[in-house]
Write a protein that holds these residues in place. Structure first.
Motif, PDB file in Angstrom:
ATOM      1  N   GLN A  50       0.859  -1.192   0.000  1.00 22.62           N
ATOM      2  CA  GLN A  50       0.000   0.000   0.000  1.00 22.62           C
ATOM      3  C   GLN A  50       0.893   1.239   0.000  1.00 22.62           C
ATOM      4  N   MET A  51       0.365   2.334  -0.461  1.00 17.04           N
ATOM      5  CA  MET A  51       1.195   3.511  -0.663  1.00 17.04           C
ATOM      6  C   MET A  51       1.192   4.480   0.507  1.00 17.04           C
ATOM      7  N   ASP A  52       0.120   4.492   1.297  1.00 16.57           N
ATOM      8  CA  ASP A  52       0.028   5.503   2.356  1.00 16.57           C
ATOM      9  C   ASP A  52      -0.493   4.897   3.655  1.00 16.57           C
ATOM     10  N   PRO A  53       0.420   4.588   4.583  1.00 10.39           N
ATOM     11  CA  PRO A  53       1.878   4.683   4.476  1.00 10.39           C
ATOM     12  C   PRO A  53       2.425   3.507   3.676  1.00 10.39           C
ATOM     13  N   PRO A  54       3.610   3.631   3.100  1.00  9.13           N
ATOM     14  CA  PRO A  54       4.163   2.554   2.269  1.00  9.13           C
ATOM     15  C   PRO A  54       4.576   1.348   3.132  1.00  9.13           C
ATOM     16  N   ARG A  55       3.875   0.249   2.951  1.00 12.59           N
ATOM     17  CA  ARG A  55       4.171  -0.986   3.689  1.00 12.59           C
ATOM     18  C   ARG A  55       3.377  -2.123   3.067  1.00 12.59           C
ATOM     19  N   THR A  57       0.696  -5.069   2.962  1.00  9.82           N
ATOM     20  CA  THR A  57      -0.586  -5.352   3.594  1.00  9.82           C
ATOM     21  C   THR A  57      -1.204  -6.569   2.915  1.00  9.82           C
TER      22      THR A  57
END
Length: 249
Positions: A50-55, A57
């Protein structure tokens, strides 16, 4: 497994633990299969960034619903033959009952067997052969596992087991509402799968025929004509050759 998943996704173990628990159950905790399954899940976008936050999932619910891989299935099938005899018995009992077996059925059959089937099925669930739904229902992790467990018994042994389990369930249902008991139809199904060839006592055959008659009448009351026809037909199987004269009513 959680350390492997945590390191692979660069997340702290407390975040990855729910995912790791599911992966462990589906792969039996074998690192090779964990990595292979994670790669497959990424390809299916069930694990993604995922981009917001980047991690990283994941979709935990969809991952939980996925069938186990063919490689893990093949390993389970191979190792099933080396399980302790009591665990193999637990699997065979469950396979005779069907795809799933309830806690209620387990308790009744445990008394009949003189064994703790619940403990057996809990152990095989931990090994990946069955799924444990909060202790209330056990279901096979894959239909091929169920098939292998069922086919590990001879045809004659299956019939004997079906009859034994059916009679045990039927005895309970007769003491708890008869044909209105929730276990009455499952009991008849087991008895009829056993068939008349495993019953030597003609009086017992007449009793089973009468139970099928009651079951058929109850099925008609429930507007299930197809089930009623099957029960009536099964009942006739248990009658003697002279049933038109001796059992006309």
């Amino acid at each position: 497994v959680n350390r492997l998943v945590s390191d692979a996704l660069h997340l702290i173990p407390s975040i990855t633990r729910p995912l790791s628990s599911i992966l462990h159950r589906k792969t039996r905790g074998l690192p090779f299969f964990v990595r292979r399954l994670m790669y497959s899940l990424e390809q299916q976008h069930l694990i993604h960034v995922q981009m917001d936050p980047p991690r990283w999932t994941w979709d935990l619910e969809r991952i939980a619903d996925l069938e186990i891989s063919e490689d893990v299935l093949a390993l389970l099938m191979k190792e099933m033959k080396s399980l302790p005899s009591d665990l193999q018995l637990g699997l065979q009992v469950a396979a005779c009952i069907g795809t799933r077996i309830t806690k209620h059925e387990i308790d009744i059959l445990s008394r009949d067997q003189g064994k703790n089937l619940y403990d057996m099925l809990s152990q095989v669930s931990m090994k990946g052969y069955m799924n444990n739904d909060n202790g209330s229902i056990f279901s096979f992790a894959h239909d091929k596992i169920e098939q292998a467990c069922y086919e590990s018994m001879s045809i004659e042994q299956r019939r004997v087991n079906h009859m034994r389990y059916g009679l045990a369930l039927c005895a309970y249902s007769m003491e708890n509402g008869g044909e209105y008991c929730e276990l009455f139809f499952p009991a008849l199904n087991q008895i009829n799968r056993g068939g008349p060839t495993v019953v030597d006592d003609s009086n017992q055959k007449d009793i089973i025929a009468d139970l099928n008659l009651k079951g058929g009448i109850r099925a008609i009351e429930l507007s299930d004509v197809s089930a009623a026809f099957k029960l009536f037909t099964s009942g006739i199987w248990f009658l003697g050759d002279d049933h038109w004269e001796s059992q006309y009513d």
